[in-house]
Write a protein that holds these residues in place. Structure first.
Motif, PDB file in Angstrom:
ATOM      1  N   GLU A 192      24.108 -22.004  27.058  1.00 11.17           N
ATOM      2  CA  GLU A 192      22.915 -21.375  27.563  1.00 11.17           C
ATOM      3  C   GLU A 192      23.082 -19.883  27.385  1.00 11.17           C
ATOM      4  OE1 GLU A 192      20.314 -22.511  29.477  1.00 11.17           O
ATOM      5  OE2 GLU A 192      21.100 -24.689  29.439  1.00 11.17           O
ATOM      6  N   ILE A 193      24.121 -19.218  26.695  1.00 10.53           N
ATOM      7  CA  ILE A 193      24.260 -18.026  26.695  1.00 10.53           C
ATOM      8  C   ILE A 193      24.057 -17.688  25.494  1.00 10.53           C
ATOM      9  CG2 ILE A 193      25.866 -16.055  26.809  1.00 10.53           C
ATOM     10  CD1 ILE A 193      27.066 -17.573  29.254  1.00 10.53           C
ATOM     11  N   ASN A 194      23.209 -16.636  24.997  1.00 12.47           N
ATOM     12  CA  ASN A 194      23.011 -16.155  23.543  1.00 12.47           C
ATOM     13  C   ASN A 194      23.547 -15.098  23.512  1.00 12.47           C
ATOM     14  OD1 ASN A 194      22.144 -15.766  21.094  1.00 12.47           O
ATOM     15  ND2 ASN A 194      19.937 -15.585  21.425  1.00 12.47           N
ATOM     16  N   ASP A 195      24.884 -15.136  22.927  1.00 14.63           N
ATOM     17  CA  ASP A 195      25.903 -14.054  22.717  1.00 14.63           C
ATOM     18  C   ASP A 195      26.054 -13.781  21.187  1.00 14.63           C
ATOM     19  OD1 ASP A 195      27.283 -16.164  21.985  1.00 14.63           O
ATOM     20  OD2 ASP A 195      29.044 -15.555  23.441  1.00 14.63           O
ATOM     21  N   SER A 196      25.050 -14.384  20.259  1.00 15.38           N
ATOM     22  CA  SER A 196      25.293 -14.379  19.099  1.00 15.38           C
ATOM     23  C   SER A 196      24.858 -12.986  18.608  1.00 15.38           C
ATOM     24  CB  SER A 196      24.479 -15.343  18.518  1.00 15.38           C
ATOM     25  OG  SER A 196      24.323 -15.241  17.005  1.00 15.38           O
ATOM     26  N   GLN A 197      25.766 -12.457  17.429  1.00 19.11           N
ATOM     27  CA  GLN A 197      25.602 -11.387  16.754  1.00 19.11           C
ATOM     28  C   GLN A 197      24.702 -11.333  15.528  1.00 19.11           C
ATOM     29  OE1 GLN A 197      26.365  -8.168  18.314  1.00 19.11           O
ATOM     30  NE2 GLN A 197      26.844 -10.031  20.072  1.00 19.11           N
ATOM     31  N   ILE A 198      24.253 -12.460  15.217  1.00 19.24           N
ATOM     32  CA  ILE A 198      23.499 -12.945  14.005  1.00 19.24           C
ATOM     33  C   ILE A 198      22.172 -12.537  14.069  1.00 19.24           C
ATOM     34  CG2 ILE A 198      22.711 -14.763  12.543  1.00 19.24           C
ATOM     35  CD1 ILE A 198      25.223 -16.299  13.360  1.00 19.24           C
ATOM     36  N   ARG A 199      21.684 -11.425  13.235  1.00 15.44           N
ATOM     37  CA  ARG A 199      20.162 -11.175  13.223  1.00 15.44           C
ATOM     38  C   ARG A 199      19.216 -12.494  12.532  1.00 15.44           C
ATOM     39  NH1 ARG A 199      22.793  -7.256  10.919  1.00 15.44           N
ATOM     40  NH2 ARG A 199      21.896  -7.657   8.660  1.00 15.44           N
ATOM     41  N   VAL A 200      18.367 -12.798  13.415  1.00 19.65           N
ATOM     42  CA  VAL A 200      17.495 -13.657  12.963  1.00 19.65           C
ATOM     43  C   VAL A 200      15.887 -13.151  13.056  1.00 19.65           C
ATOM     44  CG1 VAL A 200      18.841 -15.514  13.262  1.00 19.65           C
ATOM     45  CG2 VAL A 200      17.270 -14.810  14.967  1.00 19.65           C
ATOM     46  N   SER A 201      14.981 -13.960  12.205  1.00 20.46           N
ATOM     47  CA  SER A 201      13.588 -13.513  12.160  1.00 20.46           C
ATOM     48  C   SER A 201      12.946 -13.331  13.785  1.00 20.46           C
ATOM     49  CB  SER A 201      12.656 -14.493  11.335  1.00 20.46           C
ATOM     50  OG  SER A 201      13.156 -14.138   9.958  1.00 20.46           O
ATOM     51  N   GLY A 202      12.046 -12.749  14.131  1.00 19.16           N
ATOM     52  CA  GLY A 202      11.545 -12.868  15.489  1.00 19.16           C
ATOM     53  C   GLY A 202      12.358 -12.543  16.537  1.00 19.16           C
ATOM     54  N   SER A 203      13.431 -11.759  16.455  1.00 14.78           N
ATOM     55  CA  SER A 203      14.513 -11.650  17.436  1.00 14.78           C
ATOM     56  C   SER A 203      14.233 -10.267  18.000  1.00 14.78           C
ATOM     57  CB  SER A 203      15.714 -11.686  17.185  1.00 14.78           C
ATOM     58  OG  SER A 203      16.332 -11.068  15.952  1.00 14.78           O
TER      59      SER A 203
END
Length: 310
Positions: free
Chosen positions: A208-219
Motif C-alpha cells: 500500500e506504500i509507494n516508497d519506490s525511488q524508480i521514475r516512471v511515466s506519468g508520475s
C-alpha cells in the motif's frame, strides 16, 4: 504500407506512432539511440524520464531484463497482452537512453492487433522492442485516436515518420505500472489492471506504500493536462465544460463534453472529451469524478494530475 515496410522504416530510424489498447504510442527502435533521442525531441520530454519498451511476447523479457521473479511471470501470463507494464532490473541490452539512466527497465506487450503485428515483424529483422511513450507533447493529454496524434505532434514529425491508424483506443488510460524488483509487486501507476487483479494472479499482497525511488511515466504531479483549467467535483458554471457520469444532470449553461454510463466508458472517453473542450476553446472544464475502486482509482489519479496543470 505493409507491416513489413513499417518495420523496416522503424529499423532505419523512423518514428512510428501506433495504436495500443491504452493510448497511441510514439515508437522507435529501442536499440537505436539516435531514433530514441528524436522521441524526446518531438515530445519535449525530459531526458531522465524513462521509456516503456513494447515487446512481441513475454518470451522477450529475458533479452531486456534480469532477476525475473516468479510473481512477475505470473503477472505476464495473466495479463499480457494487456494494459500492464512490468518494471525489472535491466539487462545490458537496455541502455541509459531508454531507461532514463536508471538500473531498471519497463516492459509491456500491448493488446492491439496492429501493434502486435508490427512488433512481430520488427522482431524478424532484429528489432527486439519498440520504445514508446504516449504520442503527445510532454505533460499534455494522451491521444486515443490517430487524428489526435496528428493534431498533437504532426508538425514535429519528419517526412519518413509514420502515423498508423488503428481506430480509437479501447481502454483509454495508460497502462498499470508494477515494480517487480522487490519481494512483492508494487503499483507505481494505477491503470486497468487493478490491485485486486494483481493480488489474485500472484497470491501476494500489493504494498500500500509507494516508497519506490524508480521514475516512471506519468508520475509527475502535473500531467495529462488540457489547455483548459480542470476543476474537480464541483458543478460547472455557465460556459464551462462539464464531464460527469450519465446520471448527473448538466448544470444550466454548461457545455456537456461526456456522459459515461460506467467506469470503463469513463476511461475510454475521458481524454477525447478533454481534447474536445480545448477544441471548443473552453477556459475551464468541471469534472465529477467516478467513485469506487479498480479503474476508478486510475481515472482519479489522471484527473488529480490534470487539475494541477502542465
Amino acid at each position: 504500407m505493409s507491416q513489413v515496410e513499417n518495420a523496416l522504416a522503424l529499423k532505419n530510424g523512423a518514428l512510428i506512432a501506433f495504436p495500443t489498447e491504452t493510448v497511441y504510442g510514439l515508437g522507435a527502435d529501442a536499440s537505436n539511440e539516435k531514433a530514441v533521442a528524436r522521441i524526446y525531441e518531438v515530445k519535449g520530454r525530459p531526458q531522465d524520464h524513462p521509456l516503456i519498451l513494447h515487446i512481441a511476447s513475454m518470451n522477450d523479457i529475458n533479452y531486456w531484463a534480469e532477476d525475473i521473479s516468479d510473481y512477475a511471470i505470473a503477472l505476464a501470463r495473466s495479463f499480457w497482452p494487456g494494459p500492464m507494464t512490468l518494471i525489472f532490473s535491466r539487462s545490458d541490452a537496455a541502455k541509459d537512453f531508454v531507461t532514463g539512466g536508471q538500473e531498471t527497465v519497463g516492459l509491456r506487450v500491448p493488446d492491439h492487433t496492429l501493434a502486435l503485428g508490427l512488433l512481430q515483424e520488427c522482431k524478424k529483422i532484429g528489432v527486439h522492442a519498440i520504445a514508446a511513450p504516449s504520442a503527445n507533447r510532454f505533460g499534455h493529454v494522451s491521444p486515443t485516436t490517430a487524428d489526435a496524434v496528428q493534431e498533437e505532434i504532426g508538425a514535429y514529425l519528419a517526412r519518413q515518420d509514420l502515423i498508423l491508424d488503428g481506430g480509437p483506443a479501447q481502454v483509454g488510460l495508460e497502462s498499470t505500472i508494477i515494480d517487480c524488483t522487490g519481494d512483492a509487486p508494487k503499483i507505481l501507476r494505477p491503470g486497468a489492471i487493478t490491485q485486486a487483479m494483481i493480488e489474485e494472479a500472484t497470491g501476494l499482497k500489493v504494498s500500500e506504500i509507494n516508497d519506490s525511488q524508480i521514475r516512471v511515466s506519468g508520475s509527475l504531479e502535473k500531467h495529462y493536462a488540457p489547455n483548459a483549467k480542470v476543476i474537480l467535483d464541483v458543478q460547472a458554471s455557465e460556459g464551462q465544460g462539464f464531464i460527469a457520469p450519465a446520471d448527473v444532470a448538466t448544470p444550466t449553461g454548461a457545455i456537456r463534453l461526456a456522459s459515461p454510463a460506467n467506469t470503463d466508458e469513463y476511461a475510454r472517453v475521458l481524454y477525447s472529451a478533454l481534447r474536445d473542450g480545448d477544441a471548443q476553446g473552453l477556459e475551464t472544464i468541471a469534472i465529477i469524478q467516478p467513485s469506487g475502486d479498480g479503474l476508478a482509482i486510475a481515472i482519479r489519479d489522471r484527473l488529480m494530475r490534470a487539475s494541477k496543470g502542465r
